[in-house]
Design a protein around this motif. Sequence first.
Motif, mmCIF file in Angstrom:
data_model
loop_
_atom_site.group_PDB
_atom_site.id
_atom_site.type_symbol
_atom_site.label_atom_id
_atom_site.label_comp_id
_atom_site.label_asym_id
_atom_site.label_seq_id
_atom_site.Cartn_x
_atom_site.Cartn_y
_atom_site.Cartn_z
ATOM 1 N N ASP A 85 -29.622 -10.962 11.156
ATOM 2 C CA ASP A 85 -30.653 -11.937 10.784
ATOM 3 C C ASP A 85 -30.646 -12.189 9.287
ATOM 4 O O ASP A 85 -30.804 -13.331 8.834
ATOM 5 N N GLY A 86 -30.473 -11.119 8.516
ATOM 6 C CA GLY A 86 -30.434 -11.276 7.071
ATOM 7 C C GLY A 86 -29.289 -12.165 6.635
ATOM 8 O O GLY A 86 -29.462 -13.074 5.827
ATOM 9 N N ALA A 87 -28.100 -11.917 7.181
ATOM 10 C CA ALA A 87 -26.941 -12.740 6.823
ATOM 11 C C ALA A 87 -27.155 -14.193 7.208
ATOM 12 O O ALA A 87 -26.858 -15.113 6.430
ATOM 13 N N THR A 88 -27.679 -14.417 8.401
ATOM 14 C CA THR A 88 -27.919 -15.788 8.862
ATOM 15 C C THR A 88 -28.876 -16.522 7.936
ATOM 16 O O THR A 88 -28.603 -17.645 7.485
ATOM 17 N N ASN A 89 -30.000 -15.905 7.638
ATOM 18 C CA ASN A 89 -31.010 -16.572 6.816
ATOM 19 C C ASN A 89 -30.577 -16.717 5.362
ATOM 20 O O ASN A 89 -30.843 -17.747 4.723
ATOM 21 N N ILE A 90 -29.905 -15.711 4.830
ATOM 22 C CA ILE A 90 -29.434 -15.803 3.444
ATOM 23 C C ILE A 90 -28.387 -16.904 3.305
ATOM 24 O O ILE A 90 -28.462 -17.760 2.410
ATOM 25 N N LEU A 91 -27.406 -16.915 4.194
ATOM 26 C CA LEU A 91 -26.343 -17.919 4.106
ATOM 27 C C LEU A 91 -26.873 -19.327 4.338
ATOM 28 O O LEU A 91 -26.465 -20.273 3.648
ATOM 29 N N ASN A 92 -27.793 -19.484 5.282
ATOM 30 C CA ASN A 92 -28.387 -20.810 5.510
ATOM 31 C C ASN A 92 -29.171 -21.270 4.287
ATOM 32 O O ASN A 92 -29.091 -22.443 3.885
ATOM 33 N N GLY A 93 -29.925 -20.349 3.689
ATOM 34 C CA GLY A 93 -30.681 -20.689 2.488
ATOM 35 C C GLY A 93 -29.778 -21.036 1.323
ATOM 36 O O GLY A 93 -30.037 -21.980 0.562
ATOM 37 N N MET A 94 -28.696 -20.296 1.168
ATOM 38 C CA MET A 94 -27.742 -20.575 0.098
ATOM 39 C C MET A 94 -27.082 -21.932 0.297
ATOM 40 O O MET A 94 -26.932 -22.708 -0.648
ATOM 41 N N ARG A 95 -26.684 -22.206 1.517
ATOM 42 C CA ARG A 95 -26.021 -23.486 1.794
ATOM 43 C C ARG A 95 -26.947 -24.656 1.471
ATOM 44 O O ARG A 95 -26.524 -25.652 0.864
ATOM 45 N N ALA A 96 -28.212 -24.530 1.858
ATOM 46 C CA ALA A 96 -29.175 -25.596 1.594
ATOM 47 C C ALA A 96 -29.425 -25.769 0.101
ATOM 48 O O ALA A 96 -29.692 -26.884 -0.369
ATOM 49 N N ALA A 97 -29.329 -24.676 -0.663
ATOM 50 C CA ALA A 97 -29.602 -24.727 -2.102
ATOM 51 C C ALA A 97 -28.354 -24.988 -2.938
ATOM 52 O O ALA A 97 -28.447 -25.096 -4.169
ATOM 53 N N GLY A 98 -27.188 -25.036 -2.302
ATOM 54 C CA GLY A 98 -25.964 -25.255 -3.050
ATOM 55 C C GLY A 98 -25.478 -24.028 -3.790
ATOM 56 O O GLY A 98 -24.731 -24.147 -4.771
ATOM 57 N N VAL A 99 -25.874 -22.841 -3.340
ATOM 58 C CA VAL A 99 -25.432 -21.581 -3.952
ATOM 59 C C VAL A 99 -24.236 -21.065 -3.144
ATOM 60 O O VAL A 99 -24.306 -20.975 -1.922
#
Length: 231
Positions: A85-99
């Motif tokens: 869950d952590g990987a999913t949410n972190i990666l999705n958040g990063m992708r949305a933020a351009g990180v």
Amino acid sequence: MDIVVFGANGPTGRLLVGQALAAGHSVTAVTRDPDGFPLSDASLRVVEADVHDAAAVASVVRGADAVLSALGVPYGRQPITVYSDGATNILNGMRAAGVRRFACVSSSAIDPAAGPHGGFFFERVLQPVIVNLFGKQLYADMRRMETIVTASDLDWTIVRPSGLFDASGVSQYDYAERYTPGAFTSRADLADALLRQATEPEYVRKIVAVSTSAGAPTVRELIAREALGKK
């Protein structure tokens, strides 16, 4: 560099935050218990967030240059989803933020085919008991995490330590793609290897192994640490 650290209040996470600050980075330490975080610094921001909360995670990673995950939980019989869950949410958040830059901690124990880390007792008795009994749920979720991370189009690195132990500081350690022969990794060395991913491109979209070369505990000490589920 602005670095976000998840799992910041764990034994490895605290070392990672301290090392990042000492190296001159600005750090956002993410923890469920910000009041209990032991470090303070002008370049440190402590934020309360749970990796299961996608919106909170997305808010935290916005504006970061790199995101490092030192998430860890004890062994247990109930299903574990912190890593996946952590990987999913972190990666999705990063992708949305351009990180783009992400690195996380996994374990050499989930890939015994990479190479041996000890003699007959370690390979055929100790490690199977740890992976298939004490850590069955934990390592299953680590595998799910690795599948999620390696499928990402971001600039990821997975860092796999061997059996973890505490040491007074960073020491000499082996560091290579997928496999190193050592059976033990100090948390200080793991934190140092993880921090390197923020600035070094060598292992982008690769799995890197890290193991401490000297000063490691005995197998008996490792059994005691692993059986207690200290991460």
